[in-house]
Design a protein around this motif. Sequence first.
Motif, PDB file in Angstrom:
ATOM      1  N   UNK A  36      39.098  79.016 -33.069  1.00 17.44           N
ATOM      2  CA  UNK A  36      38.285  80.214 -32.863  1.00 17.44           C
ATOM      3  C   UNK A  36      38.727  80.956 -31.610  1.00 17.44           C
ATOM      4  N   UNK A  37      39.105  80.220 -30.573  1.00 17.22           N
ATOM      5  CA  UNK A  37      39.543  80.871 -29.336  1.00 17.22           C
ATOM      6  C   UNK A  37      40.818  81.686 -29.555  1.00 17.22           C
ATOM      7  N   UNK A  38      41.754  81.141 -30.313  1.00 17.10           N
ATOM      8  CA  UNK A  38      42.985  81.881 -30.601  1.00 17.10           C
ATOM      9  C   UNK A  38      42.691  83.135 -31.412  1.00 17.10           C
ATOM     10  N   UNK A  39      41.780  83.026 -32.370  1.00 20.70           N
ATOM     11  CA  UNK A  39      41.418  84.184 -33.191  1.00 20.70           C
ATOM     12  C   UNK A  39      40.759  85.259 -32.336  1.00 20.70           C
ATOM     13  N   UNK A  42      43.348  86.995 -30.195  1.00 19.34           N
ATOM     14  CA  UNK A  42      44.145  87.939 -30.984  1.00 19.34           C
ATOM     15  C   UNK A  42      43.348  89.208 -31.273  1.00 19.34           C
ATOM     16  N   UNK A  43      42.074  89.056 -31.590  1.00 22.95           N
ATOM     17  CA  UNK A  43      41.230  90.217 -31.843  1.00 22.95           C
ATOM     18  C   UNK A  43      41.070  91.065 -30.584  1.00 22.95           C
ATOM     19  N   UNK A  44      40.922  90.410 -29.436  1.00 21.68           N
ATOM     20  CA  UNK A  44      40.784  91.130 -28.165  1.00 21.68           C
ATOM     21  C   UNK A  44      42.068  91.885 -27.843  1.00 21.68           C
ATOM     22  N   UNK A  45      43.204  91.250 -28.038  1.00 18.32           N
ATOM     23  CA  UNK A  45      44.483  91.912 -27.776  1.00 18.32           C
ATOM     24  C   UNK A  45      44.658  93.133 -28.676  1.00 18.32           C
ATOM     25  N   UNK A  46      44.285  92.986 -29.929  1.00 12.50           N
ATOM     26  CA  UNK A  46      44.383  94.108 -30.861  1.00 12.50           C
ATOM     27  C   UNK A  46      43.453  95.240 -30.447  1.00 12.50           C
TER      28      UNK A  46
END
Length: 80
Positions: A36-39, A42-46
Amino acid sequence: MAIGARDFIDKLLVEKYAQEKVDNHDADSLVSRVSADEMLEAMKASADTYRTMLALNNRLTVVCYGVVAKSAKYVQTEAV
């Protein structure tokens, strides 16, 4: 539970798979392959990239309006 087919192809698919049974509820299928942390990272970076793109697009729009306004040739006409 009945499934309603909207057209001929849907009707054929419903007939074909009406009696199929699936049993894939083992423990491995319920475990997430991505943390969940990786997801969330990735969402934050996007989201950050998109926010930066919107800010740059807004700034570019303002600059373009300024360039057009400065390059316009204003002609004084006689007042009636």
